[in-house]
Design an enzyme around this catalytic site. Sequence first.
Site, PDB file in Angstrom:
ATOM      1  N   ASP A 103       2.864  14.399  14.020  1.00 34.66           N
ATOM      2  CA  ASP A 103       3.288  14.127  12.645  1.00 34.66           C
ATOM      3  C   ASP A 103       2.070  14.126  11.724  1.00 34.66           C
ATOM      4  OD1 ASP A 103       5.152  13.644  10.649  1.00 34.66           O
ATOM      5  OD2 ASP A 103       5.079  11.464  10.889  1.00 34.66           O
ATOM      6  N   LEU A 145       0.830  -1.212   0.000  1.00 32.43           N
ATOM      7  CA  LEU A 145       0.000   0.000   0.000  1.00 32.43           C
ATOM      8  C   LEU A 145       0.860   1.256   0.000  1.00 32.43           C
ATOM      9  CD1 LEU A 145      -2.671  -1.017   2.672  1.00 32.43           C
ATOM     10  CD2 LEU A 145      -3.038  -0.825   0.207  1.00 32.43           C
ATOM     11  N   GLY A 146       2.010   1.149   0.614  1.00 33.67           N
ATOM     12  CA  GLY A 146       2.857   2.341   0.666  1.00 33.67           C
ATOM     13  C   GLY A 146       4.158   2.076   1.376  1.00 33.67           C
ATOM     14  N   GLN A 147       5.014   3.036   1.280  1.00 32.73           N
ATOM     15  CA  GLN A 147       6.331   2.914   1.904  1.00 32.73           C
ATOM     16  C   GLN A 147       6.529   4.073   2.862  1.00 32.73           C
ATOM     17  OE1 GLN A 147       9.493   0.876   0.915  1.00 32.73           O
ATOM     18  NE2 GLN A 147       9.945   1.770   2.927  1.00 32.73           N
ATOM     19  N   GLY A 148       6.848   3.789   4.107  1.00 30.40           N
ATOM     20  CA  GLY A 148       7.123   4.854   5.073  1.00 30.40           C
ATOM     21  C   GLY A 148       8.597   4.891   5.394  1.00 30.40           C
ATOM     22  N   THR A 149       8.956   5.770   6.306  1.00 29.31           N
ATOM     23  CA  THR A 149      10.360   5.908   6.655  1.00 29.31           C
ATOM     24  C   THR A 149      10.920   4.634   7.277  1.00 29.31           C
ATOM     25  OG1 THR A 149       9.667   8.096   7.325  1.00 29.31           O
ATOM     26  CG2 THR A 149      11.943   7.519   7.753  1.00 29.31           C
ATOM     27  N   PHE A 150      10.086   3.988   8.081  1.00 33.51           N
ATOM     28  CA  PHE A 150      10.609   2.857   8.843  1.00 33.51           C
ATOM     29  C   PHE A 150      10.262   1.496   8.268  1.00 33.51           C
ATOM     30  CE2 PHE A 150      10.845   6.352  11.722  1.00 33.51           C
ATOM     31  CZ  PHE A 150      12.047   6.136  12.389  1.00 33.51           C
ATOM     32  N   LYS A 152       1.538  -2.696   8.934  1.00 37.14           N
ATOM     33  CA  LYS A 152       2.663  -1.788   8.820  1.00 37.14           C
ATOM     34  C   LYS A 152       3.881  -2.496   9.388  1.00 37.14           C
ATOM     35  CE  LYS A 152       3.955   2.850  10.097  1.00 37.14           C
ATOM     36  NZ  LYS A 152       3.443   4.182  10.161  1.00 37.14           N
TER      37      LYS A 152
END
Length: 461
Positions: free
Chosen positions: A134, A18-23, A41
């Site tokens: 955030d 679904l997506g890419q985060g920082t961690f 996640k």
Amino acid sequence: MENNSIVLMQRYELGRLLGQGTFGKVYYARSAISNQSVAIKTIDKSKIVKSGQAERIKREISVMRLVRHPNIIQLYEVMATKSKIYFVIEYAKGGELFDKVSKGKLKEELAHKYFQQLVNAVDFCHSRGVYHRDIKPENLLLDENENLKVSDFGLSALADSKRQDCLLHTPCGTPAYVAPEVLRRKGYDGAKADVWSCGVVLFVLLAGYLPFHDSNLIEMYRKIGRAEYKFPNWFSPEVRKLLSKILNPDPEARISIDKIKEHYWYKKGPNARQKKPVVENNSVSPSGSIPFDQCNESDNTTAETNEESFVPTSINAFDIICRSAGFDLSRYFENSFHKREERFSSRQPASVIISKLEEIAKWLRLKINKKEAGLLKLVSRKEGKKGILSIDAEIFEVTPCFHLVELKKSNGDTLEFQKVLKEDIRPALQDIVWVWQDDQQEPSEQPQQQLQTHEQQQEQS
Ligand code: ATP
Ligand code: MG
């Protein structure tokens, strides 16, 4: 599904990215037990450890359990392997709100609806001592009914370590939503910082672009610091008034959430004279949510009047997480017999908790060596195997009638501490304890069951 052969912990079929985060990455997944859609996640432990935030993040996790709201992505459970942490969270089918904005600015009416939902979610969390810190487009998602869902509430440590990263290296995300005082990296008030970010979000929804933008990062910081921005000509006078109060670089002078909620534009929206606001039913009313809902006013007053000299530390929910139950990952790594502290939550006012602790101390012939803001030091009169046993009882206020109490060995032998706790203190505290941290179910056990139990608990409360 691309990867439907991957089944996580034998319970979740992993689907598309679904997506890419920082961690780490976020995947769509389905529960093999209930078939329910979820998002997972994943976070690389090594990245967290590198950022030196491991302890804090562990703590922050369990607070997410305390925040249940229709406009907040719910955390269902947390699982961990040696190298990864998996957050199983509510799936937001509608994706990111800002995919919409990237196609063009929103009508004032729709922006008003999302802003109300955002402010409600943020206000609810603040009332529980949780600050987001955030708030930004990637964390504002939509469900299948086009309702806003804020994600990553309670993961502020991640935001923090990332932010440090941002300042050290450059091209990681944009500080566009971050309040000036946060960029100044002095101590700041999480509530006021969230208000600022909500203002930036509102601006973006209505304008279709950022209020503070510059290809040069330093220049952008400068603009944020001075709150240098211009309203597009289509902004109504009411919304301008509200935004100027929110985007005030001085956090002290910035409008509070309570005042935002009283503001004309917030209440009435653009079509005040013709019809009611779009989201009226979305006031802070998480159905059967956490115990604080049943806060007893009279208890509060007693607590306040009796306890002038003994004010419990007001807990920032980010501190709660390690103290609160449920998702303390340390249980995966620690032998509970060596635990040097135990925690429980209580629905009693501080005065009652303190009297109870004093009563127990007297009964066990423990001296009370110190009594200060939220802290009682209970000290044994005899020498133990490893010196004199000393227990710190610290009381943290979540709300005036919901406290977390930590009993921690500050000196002496851990086994002696465990023994007196198990045999004497725990039974004696029985009538004021709501939940002992240990008594919560292992998060890794049957997720659906865990959910049901939690739900049932809530219904009962
Ligand atoms: P950060 O690392 O600061 O949190 P981020 O918010 O972009 O950055 P993630 O929270 O890891 O990173 O999320 C990455 C992306 O995955 C999001 O931008 C969103 O598009 C998608 N996503 C995250 N959570 C969900 C969810 N519950 N349902 C659907 N999509 C989600
Ligand atoms: Mg996020």
